[in-house]
Every structure is written in structure tokens, then in C-alpha cells.
Design an enzyme around this catalytic site. Sequence first.
Site, mmCIF file in Angstrom:
data_model
loop_
_atom_site.group_PDB
_atom_site.id
_atom_site.type_symbol
_atom_site.label_atom_id
_atom_site.label_comp_id
_atom_site.label_asym_id
_atom_site.label_seq_id
_atom_site.Cartn_x
_atom_site.Cartn_y
_atom_site.Cartn_z
ATOM 1 N N CYS A 45 0.838 -1.209 0.000
ATOM 2 C CA CYS A 45 0.000 0.000 0.000
ATOM 3 C C CYS A 45 0.872 1.258 0.000
ATOM 4 C CB CYS A 45 -0.962 0.002 1.185
ATOM 5 S SG CYS A 45 -0.147 -0.105 2.787
ATOM 6 N N GLU A 76 -1.949 1.234 -4.504
ATOM 7 C CA GLU A 76 -1.843 -0.169 -4.093
ATOM 8 C C GLU A 76 -1.174 -0.905 -5.250
ATOM 9 O OE1 GLU A 76 -3.280 -3.001 -0.963
ATOM 10 O OE2 GLU A 76 -3.486 -0.832 -1.099
#
Length: 364
Positions: free
Chosen positions: A322, A356
Site C-alpha cells: 500500500c 496499491e
Amino acid sequence: MQQLPIEKYSELLTKKQQKLTALLAPFNAPELSVFVSPVQNYRMRAEFRVWHDKGDLYHIMFNQQTKQRYRVDCFPIASLLINRMMENLIPLLKEQEILTKKLFQIDYLSTLSNKIIVSLLYHKTLTEEWQAAAQALKVRLEKLDFDVQIVGRATKQKICLERDYADEVLPVNGRNYVYRQIENSFTQPNAAVNCKMLEWAIGCTKNSSGDLLELYCGNGNFSIALAQNFRKVLATEIAKPSVAAAQFNIAENGIDNLQIIRMSAEEFTQAMNGVREFNRLKGIDLKSYECNTIFVDPPRAGLDPDTVKLVQNYDRILYISCNPNTLCNNLTELTKTHRIEKAALFDQFPYTDHMESGVWLIRK
């Protein structure tokens, strides 16, 4: 809430793609696979502070730059179900003072399976009288066709009127997977993109031999979907509610080759290396596992140096990140022993700078 710049979605995503491509270039990454998000109503959870204003009550958020609060009556990035609940909940709350007094935050968790959990957070002790009023609220909402759970929270207090979870159903490669999602525990915020992440991970690991190890598996989001590609799967998790949800999900999805153990990555390393024994591992023969693939989905800080060393022991590494900056820090070490076979960008958070990403690494 201002309207979303939907007409700029493709342009903003292209910028992310260019940025991630540049970050991964020093590691000889192949061309990115890019997975788009719905352009609105994609976020399955949302949290709002509550503002009390001369008898009125409404959701607020804060501008990150100016710190100024602003009123939020609808929230285009959130699911349609959350928006409908926001619209219906506030008028019903205002009818009962015991439900609004000292209420400072409302959290929503919705599912593609049309269930929603509403958490009401208070600066006061919750009484039986509050519970009765909340139960009446639940009945009113159910008459409006909401499949709703209500949770009340205060300092050292949590009251569930019925249950504190909702069972999500995610379509992945033509199969529906059931995932129990627990209030106040981590869940993937963008369900549509989560399904694409699962499909990409399944595609990477297809035709794998041996077993899979996953560190910090949460409710089993990835390990349950990936189990089809491996002889056996071993997954670790430290949060008790997540372990309980994962065990339910394993049974509900008919997975018979996945074992969850409640321990940290550090403890697991000690157990695997025979440094110490753990009662929690009674009945589990670690030596029977031949884990040559490891899956990691670390927090924003990335993998610490010890875990990087642990991960390098495996022939194949599936890494979901992330934070591309900490991913690249880790890749500086990981690419000394492994090469990037596949790389992907998942647009979990449209209209923001958050990225992401995923990389599939094979030992050189």
C-alpha cells in the site's frame, strides 16, 4: 461533499501508472498490469465525526489542508448503501435524545451482499435505556429495508444489539467467496478492486508446486482464494477477532488445506527455526510443510529488515503493497536474490495519491 472529478479519472490513473513505472524501473520490472476502480460509490466503509448545532445533527469531515470542518450529507466515494443509510439514519437519531447526546462519531461498514454495520461512538456510558432506544432504531431501519447491525461504543464499553459482523460475498473468477467482516477490524475498502487483486494473485500463483505461507492474513482474504493453487497453506495472524473470522471463512468456503495460527512473524520464524516451542502449535507439524511460496501484505512501513531476510528464504514471493516507496526500499534487497516476474497497479483509492501495487518475484 464536492462532486468527484469523474471526467479526470483516466488522466489521474495514468499519472499513477507513470509514477509507479518510474519507481519500479531500477528493478527491471515488466510492464504494469493496471486494474481500474469504479469511478464512484466504490468505498465500502466510511467514518464521520458528528456535529451538534442548535438541535440539528449532521456528519462532518475535516479539510486536510485547512483543518476546517465541513458538512457531509452525501459521500460519492462511499457505497450507495452507506449513502442511503446516512440519509435515513440522521432524522431517526434526532427523534431520540438518548441516541444523540454525547454522540461524536458514526462509522459505517457495508458489503456487496447488501449488509451494513453502523457503529455509534459516545463520550458517555451506555445504559440499558440507550440499548432499548438503539433496538427501536434498528427496527425502524429494518422497516426501511436495511439489513443492519448496530454497535454502540464508549470508553471500555461495546454493546452489540445482535452481532458485530457482516458476511460479505465476493465474486472471484466466477466463484463466490464468503468473508466474515468484523466491525472495527481491517477489511479491504474497495471491494471491486479487492476482487481484481485476488484474481491477479490467483493468476500469478497458478501451477505452483509445494505450499504457501502467508504472514498476517487478517480474515483470510488472500489465503482462502489462493488455497486452490497449493497443496497446503499456512497463515499467521495476531488479532484474535481476525483469527476467529478467518476460521469461519475457511469452513464457510469449504477450504480443507488452510491452517491459521495466531502468532507474529517473529514468533513464527523462531518456531520454524526450532529456537523455541509454542503451545499454540500443538497438533501442527511445521516440518510437514514445504512452503516455497510466501505472501506478504505489510502495513505502510513495509517489511522490517528481519522479515525481508525471512522472505528471501522462499523461491517465490507475492508482495502486495500500500506504499510504493517502502516497497522499493524492500525491493533493493529482494532483487538481489529474486527477479520481478509480474507487477500490477490496483486503483484502490481513486482521486488520491495512494497507490496499491503488487509484485510477483521468482528466485534468480
